[in-house]
Design an enzyme around this catalytic site. Sequence first.
Site, short mmCIF file in Angstrom:
data_model
loop_
_atom_site.label_atom_id
_atom_site.label_comp_id
_atom_site.label_asym_id
_atom_site.label_seq_id
_atom_site.Cartn_x
_atom_site.Cartn_y
_atom_site.Cartn_z
N GLU A 116 0.83 -1.20 0.00
CA GLU A 116 0.00 0.00 0.00
C GLU A 116 0.87 1.26 0.00
OE1 GLU A 116 -4.17 -1.44 2.01
OE2 GLU A 116 -2.62 -0.69 3.37
N CYS A 129 3.63 8.58 0.99
CA CYS A 129 4.19 7.61 1.93
C CYS A 129 4.35 6.28 1.20
CB CYS A 129 3.26 7.46 3.14
SG CYS A 129 3.83 6.26 4.37
N CYS A 136 6.57 -6.80 7.23
CA CYS A 136 7.62 -6.21 8.05
C CYS A 136 8.15 -7.26 9.01
CB CYS A 136 7.07 -5.01 8.83
SG CYS A 136 8.35 -4.05 9.68
N CYS A 140 6.39 -4.40 15.55
CA CYS A 140 6.06 -3.37 16.53
C CYS A 140 4.60 -3.55 16.94
CB CYS A 140 6.28 -1.98 15.94
SG CYS A 140 8.03 -1.65 15.53
N CYS A 143 1.58 -1.34 15.61
CA CYS A 143 1.51 -1.10 14.17
C CYS A 143 0.80 -2.25 13.47
CB CYS A 143 2.93 -0.94 13.62
SG CYS A 143 3.00 -0.66 11.84
N CYS A 370 -1.15 6.59 9.70
CA CYS A 370 0.13 6.04 10.16
C CYS A 370 -0.10 4.78 10.99
CB CYS A 370 0.85 7.10 10.98
SG CYS A 370 2.44 6.58 11.62
#
Length: 395
Positions: A116, A129, A136, A140, A143, A370
């Site tokens: 994305e 962005c 990933c 985290c 997230c 975010c």
Amino acid sequence: MPASAPITQDLVTIPRKPEETGRMNLVGLTRPALAEALRAAGTPEQQVKMRAAQLWQWIYQKGVRDFDAMTNLSKAYRALLAAHFCIALPEVVSRQVSADGTRKYLLRISGGHEVETVYIPEEDRGTLCISSQVGCTLTCSFCHTGTQKLVRNLTPGEIVGQIMVARDDLGEWPAPGRNPKVETRLLSNVVLMGMGEPLYNFENVRDAMQIVMDNEGISLSRRRITLSTSGVVPEIARAGAEIGCMLAVSFHATTDAVRDKLVPINRRWNIATLLDALRAYPKLSNSERITFEYVMLKGVNDSDADARRLVQLIAGIPAKINLIPFNEWPGAPYERSDWARIEAFADIVYKAGYASPIRTPRGEDIMAACGQLKSATERARKSRAEIAAEAGLPG
């Protein structure tokens, strides 16, 4: 449809991928790699440099994808190029537009994977962005992307391609006959804050950003590119030397005990080690401050004591603190801090001499804010209890 409703547009025209044609994709090749590819395809040695420069301008300055439209090349040479090469971008699977104007693109890349990319329009700029990995590896706990396992790194072409797709959608390639230097830049800034950890894909990110910064192409200043890292300490100095863009750090906590849970990479390179690397960052100056990103989590990292510790920790580092109200996602084990608490935190930081802007959440209605990005095809969600257990929190 009400004006406030997000819009989703599914695109059905899908170009053939390079692996289906057997031709090399020129998007993402550095200048030396492009020259070598042209040489290998039969371009006479004395013409290689000139031809590489011509192609570079057609692809990155003018946005042209059809070799037949490259009118300063002979017909025979255009045929040679078409036989060996293609100019291909990620496929746009869907395009969503938020009520606030934010655009989110779901892009399909080689292997059928999806990433994305988000475009955020503002009065004085337009920020894209972009992602650097499918998924990933950092997990985290606050997230959404971190709940998706790493699939693979993006290639330079897939990274640059995100910018080119957005420029297509914005209609930003210069009109024929006009100087691109005087065109209005709807896409004026790039942040490597999408899916993935950029410094775990260093070479590909570096090569992509060198293409983006090249003055004969897309031509974005290094000061308009920000790379965000969770703290891959060994690569921070290298990023300053070999990329030279602005640096942001996903900090999010003021003690190792809390940061170990929020940003697990802290267990490998703790706060003190990270701050030492930041103080030595090659581009660090009062005019090129490091941005500390700090997500505001209710009852976790948002106390007055946290704010005071934060300014003590970063003492001596030219910096600004970007406070990010937590953007919730399905199964998230955290809540956003109350607005009064965020403002009180910001006031302590500001009175200590640091800029402390509170980021306005954008694109929440289309899961584009975010920490919310996650590809649809890899979306096997963990339960709230599983995510909380990994973060060391009660379920």
